[in-house]
Enzyme design. Sequence first.
Site, short mmCIF file in Angstrom:
data_model
loop_
_atom_site.label_atom_id
_atom_site.label_comp_id
_atom_site.label_asym_id
_atom_site.label_seq_id
_atom_site.Cartn_x
_atom_site.Cartn_y
_atom_site.Cartn_z
N ARG A 160 1.67 8.59 26.52
CA ARG A 160 2.06 9.15 25.22
C ARG A 160 3.21 8.45 24.53
O ARG A 160 3.50 8.74 23.38
CB ARG A 160 2.42 10.63 25.39
CG ARG A 160 3.71 10.85 26.19
CD ARG A 160 3.90 12.33 26.49
NE ARG A 160 5.18 12.64 27.09
CZ ARG A 160 5.54 12.40 28.35
NH1 ARG A 160 4.71 11.78 29.17
NH2 ARG A 160 6.72 12.76 28.80
N ASN A 213 14.82 18.46 24.83
CA ASN A 213 15.35 19.77 25.24
C ASN A 213 16.12 20.42 24.10
O ASN A 213 16.65 19.75 23.22
CB ASN A 213 16.22 19.62 26.50
CG ASN A 213 17.47 18.82 26.22
OD1 ASN A 213 18.48 19.36 25.80
ND2 ASN A 213 17.40 17.49 26.41
N CYS A 233 7.50 19.26 29.00
CA CYS A 233 6.37 18.40 29.36
C CYS A 233 6.25 18.24 30.87
O CYS A 233 5.17 18.00 31.40
CB CYS A 233 6.52 17.02 28.71
SG CYS A 233 6.62 17.11 26.93
N ARG A 272 0.82 -1.21 0.00
CA ARG A 272 0.00 0.00 0.00
C ARG A 272 0.86 1.26 0.00
O ARG A 272 0.47 2.31 -0.47
CB ARG A 272 -0.94 0.00 1.20
CG ARG A 272 -1.91 -1.17 1.23
CD ARG A 272 -2.76 -1.25 -0.04
NE ARG A 272 -3.72 -2.33 0.01
CZ ARG A 272 -3.51 -3.57 -0.43
NH1 ARG A 272 -2.33 -3.91 -0.95
NH2 ARG A 272 -4.45 -4.49 -0.36
#
Lengths: 68, 338
Positions: free
Chosen positions: B66, B126, B182, B7
């Site tokens: 996350r 950072n 974060c 694909r």
Amino acid sequence: MEKMIDLNGNSYPVIPEVETIQQLLEHLGLGDRILIVEKNKEILQKDHYDAPIMDRDQIEIIHFVGGG
Amino acid sequence: MNSKYSRQELFAPIGPIGQQRIREAKVFVLGAGALGSSGAEMLVRAGVGELTIVDRDILEWTNLHRQQLYSEQDVIDQLPKAIAAESRLRAINSDVKVRGIVADVTPENVLELFEGHHFILDGTDNIETRLLANDAALQLGIPFFMGACVGSYGLTFPIGVKEGTPCLHCLLEALPPQSLTCDTVGVISPIVVTTAARQTAELLKCITGATMEPRLESVDLWTGERAAMNVQSMKKPTCPSCSDTPVYPYLSANEVIRTAVLCGRDTVQLTWPKNRQVELMPFANSIRDIVSNLKQNPYLVSCEYNDHRLVLFRDGRMLVHGTKDITAARKIVAGLLG
């Protein structure tokens, strides 16, 4: 008169007290950030942040962040 | 046609020739946190030839919302991210030669780590390490795909993808003493995936020989704000990192945070270079809500954070008490200052 600008793709009403790019950055709480500003598709050098904001200006602001 | 990639090959800008180029690509992923996890997974699924992923950290519960390569068991096992990432990435696609390395990327080892790779994906957390990677990538002539995100906001910028384009140092001029992280303002996973997707798309375009532009892009998924700029006009002919006579300042020790373990004390000292000292007041204000026992006077700011007492002095030194581990101390400080 209140000006209406395009700020990062959204319509944004500018209060009368905000007359320059520098004042806009401070109003947005970005005054002490490392950032890049584009006004009507032209990148502004830092010593040109006293440029006046006009009705219908297209302003883009990208600020740097640490995370990831 | 290997059906695994059919694909992707059907997508005309890639095609069989592009897929062959992807197959031959050796990619370095700098950091196995949120962006590194997401980008590495896409690249491994895309079928790159080799992928090296480097990280200094071990897994924590706060990572799982996350950092998509990891499971609860990896946290329970206290695995280094690079090791857990290697294992998961190999399981995803056995065609790819995956290597995980547990290391802190520093001026001393960055060139050796990057050498032999064709592309570098930014997954660090950072700006200091990004500028180090910028210098190392420029010296070695390897394209570097920068990405950063906090909150619901992310930005991307490809470096060294076209002759004569600006580098990260041109855009930043000076390293900010402090930036959002974060650990200070939080982050949601959709912006991680969006930012990593943009970095990876640029990297795949570069692999397949598409025309590249020095576009700095940002998006805020919560507010809907977005921006994209061609920053070619910010190229600085005198940039210390990308001029005709570069000195790569971040590869030398003068421009980076110096560290020392204080003898006989369970303490690491970090010293910022003179030109980017951390100011006491802004530092105190930015950490007020996330630390405890914050105290300040005209000479210092002290606080407690993650079981460590931190003391920042006016002359640009910070003491991190309760550890002799320089990497751990740098990680704590990177979490607060970016």
